[in-house]
Write a protein that holds these residues in place. Structure first.
Motif, PDB file in Angstrom:
ATOM      1  N   CYS A 147      39.876  84.473  69.376  1.00 53.79           N
ATOM      2  CA  CYS A 147      40.244  85.053  68.085  1.00 53.79           C
ATOM      3  C   CYS A 147      39.130  84.887  67.056  1.00 53.79           C
ATOM      4  O   CYS A 147      38.861  85.799  66.262  1.00 53.79           O
TER       5      CYS A 147
ATOM      6  N   SER B  65      37.272  88.159  65.592  1.00 50.74           N
ATOM      7  CA  SER B  65      37.382  88.420  64.149  1.00 50.74           C
ATOM      8  C   SER B  65      36.009  88.430  63.487  1.00 50.74           C
ATOM      9  O   SER B  65      35.753  89.242  62.596  1.00 50.74           O
TER      10      SER B  65
ATOM     11  N   HIS C 265      39.167  88.965  59.147  1.00 47.52           N
ATOM     12  CA  HIS C 265      39.965  87.800  59.554  1.00 47.52           C
ATOM     13  C   HIS C 265      41.338  88.274  59.994  1.00 47.52           C
ATOM     14  O   HIS C 265      42.008  89.021  59.289  1.00 47.52           O
ATOM     15  N   ASP C 266      41.763  87.841  61.147  1.00 42.93           N
ATOM     16  CA  ASP C 266      43.078  88.133  61.722  1.00 42.93           C
ATOM     17  C   ASP C 266      43.375  89.632  61.749  1.00 42.93           C
ATOM     18  O   ASP C 266      44.405  90.095  61.256  1.00 42.93           O
ATOM     19  N   HIS C 267      42.466  90.380  62.339  1.00 45.57           N
ATOM     20  CA  HIS C 267      42.665  91.821  62.557  1.00 45.57           C
ATOM     21  C   HIS C 267      44.008  92.020  63.249  1.00 45.57           C
ATOM     22  O   HIS C 267      44.360  91.265  64.155  1.00 45.57           O
TER      23      HIS C 267
END
Length: 160
Positions: A69, A73, A79-81
């Motif tokens: 992750c 990303s 961030h946190d697609h």
């Protein structure tokens, strides 16, 4: 401006292929739900392991997920697609720790996990907003999984 990943991009980059849940994160609608659906057949395989083996796999996939992750990303510049769904895999597998056998429990676990993952009650939302990087992407789904695990076990206790 970041470029969206395509299925071809995922195939040539194994890190992204895994982070995007074997392509399930490319779903145009509800990629987190799509990722959780893809986690189900993998759970059915994992559920054949003894509890200690299952827990070891969950721990290892969490550690791997922090890397996957974070790398994905960073490469995407987001961030946190929403397409990163490895965290949903691990969160669902946590939900299903020591779950009773049967499809009804697979579905109950799915529903509890998605509820906590989507609504993000405290402290899940706080973690989602304040913890960054690969660990941050993973930890809110871990906690959603723990909360869902408790609910699955309470449902079983109440039902049986």
């Amino acid at each position: 401006m970041t470029r969206a990943l395509t299925f071809a991009d995922l195939i040539v980059r194994p890190v992204h292929w895994l982070a995007f849940g074997f392509g399930s994160g490319l779903s145009p609608k509800a990629p987190g739900t799509a990722g959780t659906v893809v986690a189900i057949p993998l759970y059915l395989l994992l559920s054949q392991l003894p509890l200690a083996g299952y827990l070891l796999v969950v721990l290892a996939t969490f550690a791997l997920g922090v890397y996957l992750c974070d790398k994905t990303s960073r490469d995407l510049g987001v961030h946190d697609h929403p397409g990163i769904v490895w965290d949903e895999f691990v969160g669902y597998w946590i939900t299903m720790i020591a779950a009773p056998a049967g499809w009804v429990w697979v579905v109950i676990g799915f529903l509890w996990f998605r509820l906590f993952d989507v609504l993000k009650p405290w402290p899940i939302r706080w973690l989602d907003e304040h913890v960054h990087g690969g660990f941050g992407i993973m930890i809110d789904d871990v906690l959603a999984g723990v909360m869902a695990l408790v609910c699955v076990q309470l449902c079983y206790w109440w039902w049986v």
